[in-house]
Write a protein that holds these residues in place. Structure first.
Motif, PDB file in Angstrom:
ATOM      1  N   MET A 175      41.455  38.658  40.828  1.00  9.64           N
ATOM      2  CA  MET A 175      41.285  38.320  39.495  1.00  9.64           C
ATOM      3  C   MET A 175      39.862  37.369  39.779  1.00  9.64           C
ATOM      4  O   MET A 175      39.112  37.514  39.031  1.00  9.64           O
ATOM      5  N   LEU A 176      40.063  36.400  40.511  1.00 12.53           N
ATOM      6  CA  LEU A 176      38.968  35.385  40.589  1.00 12.53           C
ATOM      7  C   LEU A 176      37.593  36.124  41.249  1.00 12.53           C
ATOM      8  O   LEU A 176      36.656  35.435  40.714  1.00 12.53           O
ATOM      9  N   VAL A 177      37.864  37.129  42.213  1.00 12.09           N
ATOM     10  CA  VAL A 177      36.541  37.501  42.636  1.00 12.09           C
ATOM     11  C   VAL A 177      36.020  38.338  41.475  1.00 12.09           C
ATOM     12  O   VAL A 177      34.788  38.263  41.311  1.00 12.09           O
TER      13      VAL A 177
ATOM     14  N   LYS B 256      48.500  47.095  29.489  1.00 13.35           N
ATOM     15  CA  LYS B 256      48.928  46.731  30.728  1.00 13.35           C
ATOM     16  C   LYS B 256      48.464  47.413  31.880  1.00 13.35           C
ATOM     17  O   LYS B 256      49.058  47.893  32.845  1.00 13.35           O
ATOM     18  N   PHE B 257      46.977  47.241  32.004  1.00 17.39           N
ATOM     19  CA  PHE B 257      46.525  47.921  33.099  1.00 17.39           C
ATOM     20  C   PHE B 257      46.827  47.012  34.146  1.00 17.39           C
ATOM     21  O   PHE B 257      46.984  45.812  34.062  1.00 17.39           O
ATOM     22  N   LYS B 258      46.468  47.574  35.419  1.00 18.00           N
ATOM     23  CA  LYS B 258      46.969  46.671  36.696  1.00 18.00           C
ATOM     24  C   LYS B 258      45.650  46.832  37.567  1.00 18.00           C
ATOM     25  O   LYS B 258      45.983  46.604  38.752  1.00 18.00           O
ATOM     26  N   ASN B 259      44.519  46.521  37.136  1.00 20.66           N
ATOM     27  CA  ASN B 259      43.394  46.336  37.975  1.00 20.66           C
ATOM     28  C   ASN B 259      42.704  44.809  37.697  1.00 20.66           C
ATOM     29  O   ASN B 259      42.391  44.359  36.699  1.00 20.66           O
ATOM     30  N   ASP B 260      43.048  44.094  38.809  1.00 21.31           N
ATOM     31  CA  ASP B 260      43.018  42.702  38.794  1.00 21.31           C
ATOM     32  C   ASP B 260      41.727  42.469  38.850  1.00 21.31           C
ATOM     33  O   ASP B 260      41.165  41.361  38.136  1.00 21.31           O
TER      34      ASP B 260
END
Length: 458
Positions: A145-147, A99-103
């Protein structure tokens, strides 16, 4: 002859590194690559132990025994991108499970999975929605996320399009029939195993209670099913290395089955230790058999004609060195299959008829010129083709070549592998047969008995 992108980009990075750091001859580079593959499985296993296999003992032992069997013992994954695929998928599972939160990092890891095998896009999609849901369907998160995904993937795809005219590599274009479904779906034992694993595991996850990380595993099953159906419906020349995700899934299934039993005896340390010892011996024995015999899961265990026997010296190596002994150095040879091995061991230039390492220029030439003219213009003076078909075979097919047996000679039909059509033919009598060899790949290709090196006579 041809600038090409017919390779898996991320795996090629590892191959290049192996060559750059190799202090000895070219053969030693294979040892370095093999070391990379062992380390990739080891690090992937550490990631999986911290997530999927965190709590259970004996199920984990059986799962890792299966992985060792497929990746190191009896499978045909040696020197392929499969081990890297195993690692990148494990890294993605680890990131989501923790559950890391780095997109941005999530997108970057997805790009590594994608660049290992482009058809892994079908695995990424369900995980993308799962992670986006975890991030509260935030548009900002989606953007990052897309980047992250685009940093490596977009330059690769755009360079493909600029240099070769297609976003995907030439090998992918040749093997894929999308959006047209392939005419004949060979639902062999490997396909049945992968489909059954996905289907039964999905049913198991739906009906079972108290399964750890159920949503993550269901997403993985959905991705594996999408990936599976794309490959069997739209791809050709499929091997074990296509189905790394399904092999991983089988290990998860085995682990969860043992976990659901909740048996005290199966959790005892002595039970796990004895089971581990037995499985290590079994997997090691099968690995030894792989080294010393021609054992093959699909050909020996499930095939009808392949004979199980002691492994002789590498026939492709012998043939390659033999050919190099009488052909002029730097000769160009048009070959039916196995161009990498023949070229590696002979130091000659092999042009594969399947064109998986060619580019659009090859297809223009092969279609616009007569085959004799193509050989003449490109200074290709030799051909290495099957010459004696198996007794019951009248015609055999490869991606870039069909061979039809007549009374006392063969007709070679040359194909444009991209368009999947015959463009010209050549009578064996028009060629000078220099030397004939036994089929070096009979374990996997038992439909011809021998191959011959021919010299052009025009």
């Amino acid at each position: 002859m041809y600038l090409t992108n017919g390779f898996h980009p991320l795996w090629m990075v590892f191959c290049i590194i192996a060559e750059l750091i190799n202090p000895f001859d070219k053969a030693f580079a294979l040892n370095i690559i093999w070391l990379f593959q062992v380390l990739l499985i080891l690090f992937a296993s550490i990631l999986l132990e911290k997530t999927i296999f965190k709590e259970y003992g004996i199920g984990k032992v059986f799962s890792f025994a299966f992985y060792c069997l497929m990746f190191f013992s009896i499978g045909t994954l040696f020197l392929t991108e499969a081990h890297l695929a195993f690692f990148t998928i494990s890294l993605l599972l680890f990131f989501i499970s923790r559950k890391f939160k780095n997109d941005f990092v999530f997108g970057l890891i997805c790009s590594l999975v994608f660049l290992t095998r482009l058809d892994h896009i079908f695995l990424i999609i369900p995980f993308g929605f799962l992670y986006w849901n975890f991030r509260g369907w935030s548009i900002k998160s989606l953007g990052f996320m897309l980047v992250g995904f685009s940093v490596l993937s977009v330059p690769y795809l755009l360079s493909n399009n600029y240099l070769f005219g297609y976003l995907v590599p030439i090998s992918g274009r040749i093997k894929s029939s999308f959006p047209v479904i392939v005419d004949d779906i060979p639902f062999v034992i490997l396909f049945k195993f992968c489909f059954a694993t996905c289907l039964f595991y999905l049913i198991f996850l739906v009906i079972s209670k108290n399964i750890k990380q159920k949503s993550l595993k269901i997403c993985f099953v959905i991705g594996c099913l999408l990936h599976f159906f794309y490959n069997i419906l739209y791809q050709s020349q499929i091997g074990q290395w296509y189905f790394v995700s399904q092999f991983m899934l089988f290990g998860f299934f085995v682990n969860d089955i043992f976990a659901s039993l909740n048996n005290v005896f199966l959790r005892k340390k002595i039970t796990v230790a004895i089971t581990t010892f037995i499985l290590v011996v079994c997997v090691g024995f099968l690995g030894y058999m792989k080294l010393t015999t021609n054992i093959s899961i699909l050909s020996n265990f499930f095939g009808n004609d392949s004979k199980f026997e002691k492994k002789q010296a590498d026939k492709m190596k012998e043939i390659s060195e033999n050919i190099a002994s009488f052909l002029p150095s730097q000769s160009r040879v048009y070959v039916y299959d196995f161009p990498g091995k023949f070229a590696f061991y002979s130091d000659l230039n092999f042009i594969p008829s399947d064109a998986l390492v060619a580019n659009p220029k090859f297809f223009d030439e092969i279609s616009e010129m007569r085959f004799k003219d193509y050989l003449r213009v490109n200074n290709i003076n030799y051909l290495l083709f099957p010459s004696k078909l198996a007794q019951k075979e009248e015609k055999i097919q490869f991606m870039g070549l069909d061979i039809k047996k007549e009374k006392d000679y063969n007709i070679f039909y040359l194909k444009n592998a991209m368009e999947k059509k015959i463009v010209d033919s050549l009578n064996e009598k028009e060629l000078i047969k220099i030397r004939e060899f036994d089929n070096p790949g009979k374990t996997w290709q038992n439909y011809y008995e021998s191959i011959s090196i021919y010299k052009t006579n025009f």
